[in-house]
Structures are given as C-alpha cells and as structure tokens.
Write a protein that holds these residues in place. Sequence first.
Motif, PDB file in Angstrom:
ATOM      1  N   GLN A   1     -96.487  35.195 105.975  1.00  0.00           N
ATOM      2  CA  GLN A   1     -98.076  35.264 107.382  1.00  0.00           C
ATOM      3  C   GLN A   1     -97.570  33.828 106.940  1.00  0.00           C
ATOM      4  N   GLY A   2     -97.029  32.384 108.042  1.00  0.00           N
ATOM      5  CA  GLY A   2     -97.251  31.148 107.738  1.00  0.00           C
ATOM      6  C   GLY A   2     -95.353  31.439 107.633  1.00  0.00           C
ATOM      7  N   GLU A   3     -94.774  31.914 107.026  1.00  0.00           N
ATOM      8  CA  GLU A   3     -93.745  32.024 106.587  1.00  0.00           C
ATOM      9  C   GLU A   3     -92.472  32.468 107.257  1.00  0.00           C
ATOM     10  N   GLU A   4     -92.964  32.582 109.271  1.00  0.00           N
ATOM     11  CA  GLU A   4     -91.692  32.872 110.092  1.00  0.00           C
ATOM     12  C   GLU A   4     -90.440  32.130 109.814  1.00  0.00           C
ATOM     13  N   ALA A   5     -90.681  31.450 110.141  1.00  0.00           N
ATOM     14  CA  ALA A   5     -89.474  30.072 109.794  1.00  0.00           C
ATOM     15  C   ALA A   5     -88.026  31.179 108.137  1.00  0.00           C
ATOM     16  N   ALA A   6     -89.003  31.486 107.740  1.00  0.00           N
ATOM     17  CA  ALA A   6     -87.672  32.292 106.811  1.00  0.00           C
ATOM     18  C   ALA A   6     -87.056  33.606 107.364  1.00  0.00           C
ATOM     19  N   ALA A   7     -87.658  34.098 108.612  1.00  0.00           N
ATOM     20  CA  ALA A   7     -86.530  34.841 109.101  1.00  0.00           C
ATOM     21  C   ALA A   7     -85.729  34.988 109.467  1.00  0.00           C
ATOM     22  N   ASN A   8     -84.646  33.946 109.834  1.00  0.00           N
ATOM     23  CA  ASN A   8     -83.064  33.816 109.413  1.00  0.00           C
ATOM     24  C   ASN A   8     -82.600  33.062 108.589  1.00  0.00           C
ATOM     25  N   THR A   9     -82.019  34.641 108.031  1.00  0.00           N
ATOM     26  CA  THR A   9     -81.644  34.654 107.142  1.00  0.00           C
ATOM     27  C   THR A   9     -80.007  35.227 107.127  1.00  0.00           C
ATOM     28  N   ILE A  10     -79.062  36.041 106.222  1.00  0.00           N
ATOM     29  CA  ILE A  10     -78.635  36.187 106.785  1.00  0.00           C
ATOM     30  C   ILE A  10     -77.577  37.220 105.516  1.00  0.00           C
ATOM     31  N   ARG A  11     -77.528  38.239 105.352  1.00  0.00           N
ATOM     32  CA  ARG A  11     -76.734  39.400 104.778  1.00  0.00           C
ATOM     33  C   ARG A  11     -75.287  39.008 104.351  1.00  0.00           C
ATOM     34  N   PHE A  12     -75.153  38.590 103.070  1.00  0.00           N
ATOM     35  CA  PHE A  12     -73.971  38.496 103.291  1.00  0.00           C
ATOM     36  C   PHE A  12     -72.726  39.280 101.780  1.00  0.00           C
ATOM     37  N   ASN A  13     -72.371  39.589 101.888  1.00  0.00           N
ATOM     38  CA  ASN A  13     -71.944  40.769 100.985  1.00  0.00           C
ATOM     39  C   ASN A  13     -73.159  41.321  99.773  1.00  0.00           C
ATOM     40  N   ASP A  14     -72.982  41.073  98.890  1.00  0.00           N
ATOM     41  CA  ASP A  14     -74.373  41.374  98.006  1.00  0.00           C
ATOM     42  C   ASP A  14     -75.374  40.615  97.833  1.00  0.00           C
ATOM     43  N   VAL A  15     -75.477  39.256  99.057  1.00  0.00           N
ATOM     44  CA  VAL A  15     -77.121  37.849  98.699  1.00  0.00           C
ATOM     45  C   VAL A  15     -77.153  38.596  99.931  1.00  0.00           C
ATOM     46  N   VAL A  16     -77.999  37.652  99.980  1.00  0.00           N
ATOM     47  CA  VAL A  16     -78.883  37.273 100.614  1.00  0.00           C
ATOM     48  C   VAL A  16     -79.266  35.686 100.749  1.00  0.00           C
ATOM     49  N   LEU A  17     -78.791  35.131 102.018  1.00  0.00           N
ATOM     50  CA  LEU A  17     -79.151  34.031 102.467  1.00  0.00           C
ATOM     51  C   LEU A  17     -80.319  33.348 103.113  1.00  0.00           C
ATOM     52  N   MET A  18     -81.141  32.775 102.472  1.00  0.00           N
ATOM     53  CA  MET A  18     -83.099  32.404 103.005  1.00  0.00           C
ATOM     54  C   MET A  18     -82.882  31.375 102.585  1.00  0.00           C
ATOM     55  N   PRO A  19     -83.696  30.768 103.959  1.00  0.00           N
ATOM     56  CA  PRO A  19     -83.734  28.955 103.118  1.00  0.00           C
ATOM     57  C   PRO A  19     -84.493  28.740 102.314  1.00  0.00           C
ATOM     58  N   GLY A  20     -84.702  28.156 101.912  1.00  0.00           N
ATOM     59  CA  GLY A  20     -85.634  27.937 100.843  1.00  0.00           C
ATOM     60  C   GLY A  20     -87.145  26.965 101.074  1.00  0.00           C
ATOM     61  N   GLY A  21     -88.118  27.293 100.447  1.00  0.00           N
ATOM     62  CA  GLY A  21     -89.419  27.251 100.562  1.00  0.00           C
ATOM     63  C   GLY A  21     -90.148  27.508 100.929  1.00  0.00           C
ATOM     64  N   PHE A  22     -90.180  29.755 101.359  1.00  0.00           N
ATOM     65  CA  PHE A  22     -90.720  30.761 101.468  1.00  0.00           C
ATOM     66  C   PHE A  22     -91.024  31.897  99.754  1.00  0.00           C
ATOM     67  N   PRO A  23     -91.827  31.116  99.499  1.00  0.00           N
ATOM     68  CA  PRO A  23     -91.839  31.893  98.588  1.00  0.00           C
ATOM     69  C   PRO A  23     -92.238  33.392  97.961  1.00  0.00           C
ATOM     70  N   ARG A  24     -93.325  33.371  99.203  1.00  0.00           N
ATOM     71  CA  ARG A  24     -93.868  34.848  99.706  1.00  0.00           C
ATOM     72  C   ARG A  24     -92.622  36.363  99.970  1.00  0.00           C
ATOM     73  N   THR A  25     -92.353  35.425 101.101  1.00  0.00           N
ATOM     74  CA  THR A  25     -90.757  36.523 101.749  1.00  0.00           C
ATOM     75  C   THR A  25     -89.827  36.714 100.794  1.00  0.00           C
ATOM     76  N   ALA A  26     -89.228  35.423  99.672  1.00  0.00           N
ATOM     77  CA  ALA A  26     -88.386  35.673  98.678  1.00  0.00           C
ATOM     78  C   ALA A  26     -88.948  36.605  98.376  1.00  0.00           C
ATOM     79  N   GLU A  27     -90.073  37.213  97.608  1.00  0.00           N
ATOM     80  CA  GLU A  27     -90.763  37.531  96.498  1.00  0.00           C
ATOM     81  C   GLU A  27     -90.882  38.619  97.546  1.00  0.00           C
ATOM     82  N   GLN A  28     -90.622  39.557  98.159  1.00  0.00           N
ATOM     83  CA  GLN A  28     -90.542  40.227  99.244  1.00  0.00           C
ATOM     84  C   GLN A  28     -89.431  41.302  99.449  1.00  0.00           C
TER      85      GLN A  28
END
Length: 263
Positions: free
Chosen positions: A203-230
Amino acid sequence: MTDPTYEFSRAITRQPAASAVDGLRAHDIGAPDLSQLQADHDAYVSALRATGAEVTVLPSLNEYPDAMFVEDTALCLPQGAVVMRPGAPSRLGEVAEMEPALTGHFKDIRRIDGPGFIEGGDILVTGREILVGRSARTDAAGVAELAGIVSDWGHRLREVDTPGDILHFKTDCSLLDAETILTTKRLAASGCFEGYRLIYTAQGEEAAANTIRFNDVVLMPGGFPRTAEQLDQAGYKVVEINNSECAKLDGGMSCLSLRFSSV
C-alpha cells in the motif's frame, strides 16, 4: 530450454536526449534532472548487461523527447517483431527510427498500419497469452490489428481495460515469471488476471508495479522497500534502479528497453 517470457539474450535501449525535459507527462511534477537521468540510464544498462545479455544503446534523438522509452515502439516475440503505432502524435516518428535496429535481429517484421494506434506499454506477454490494455494510447482498432498479426504466429491475444487514471496497462503491472504477475490492487480488481499467481505492491507503493524480469533478476524502481521485501521473500533476486527522473515523464523499468533473444 529457455522461457521466452523473461529469459533474453539481447536488449535495445536508447540514450536520453537533452529534450527529455520537454517529454510528455500526465501530471507535471517538474522537469527531470538530465545528469541524474543519464546516470540512472547507465545503471539500468549495466544491470541488464550483468545478466550476460548483449545490450545495444542507440544514440539519443533530440527531435523526439520521449524516444528513450523504446518499449512503446515495438513488440518483440520469438517469431518476429511488430512495429507499433503510438497513440501520441509527437511519438509517431520514433517508430521509423527504431525499425532499422530491429532488422538485424528479426527476419519477420510486421507493422501496425492504422488507423488504430497501440503502444508497447499496454502489452503484457505471459506464458499463456498476450494481454493488451485499452488506454488513452491504445485503441480497439490497434488491438484488433495486433491480434491478427500475432495469431499468425500462434499467440492468443486478450483485450482488457486499463483504469482511466492509469497511463499504460503496464504502469500498474509486470511479469515476474510465466505465471506470476506483480500488480496493484486497483488493476487486479478488474479481474483481468484471473488464474495467475499475483503479488501485490505494498500500500502506497503502487509505483513499484512497473518492473522487469530479465533473466535471473527483477529490476525495480528504488524507494519501495516493502514491495522489494515481498519480492525477495518470494524468491526473486531484486536489483533496484533509481527512477526518480523517469517517473517525472511517466516512465518506468519496462519502458526503457526492448527485450528478446536471438533468432
């Protein structure tokens, strides 16, 4: 055997132009800082290359302020590439600039001729289908023309609605693997992802939704710690990239590259 939904050997990006300060934006929250924008783009390219992929960095196009968002110009599939027809008139010229970069990688290149329009930011390719969200940049005629093209290649396309306050379908979702989607609750509430495994942005980190799975990593925008933890707890290897300046232009992780494997 590779998974074509997230395992890639190549990517195409484009350097941001000085004119990016004049790029399109739904809400004006300030012009991007060009030095930070360039630094973030460099970090993005480095992260892609770190997976072993070959990354082509095309030169900037000052006459097209939004040209660094290359994803909107084409859809890359294992069978070929489809050149899009952007819904923003100022971006139509970007397509002709991108097509030569695709010809060296794809034997079969198709085109959206119109009169409809469609942008890559509204297209999510999963392990079972191609989801296309109708939006201000993608209309019914554009979706129908794309459906006819990809059906020739054996793909099933399903049209879904993008909530009116969301620019692109993938503003609020991204693919984590063939059957798993990261999404905001507001987009998932439409039921468009029924049958998929879903991970919701915090909640409050909706801007984290646009990521990319690229091979073995998920590139995501910084600044969304709870989504990153999930994502970390779900077993994904997360690489965070600062996106503060791209976000001022409604851009995210997927917008900055075309991703595919050699054919």
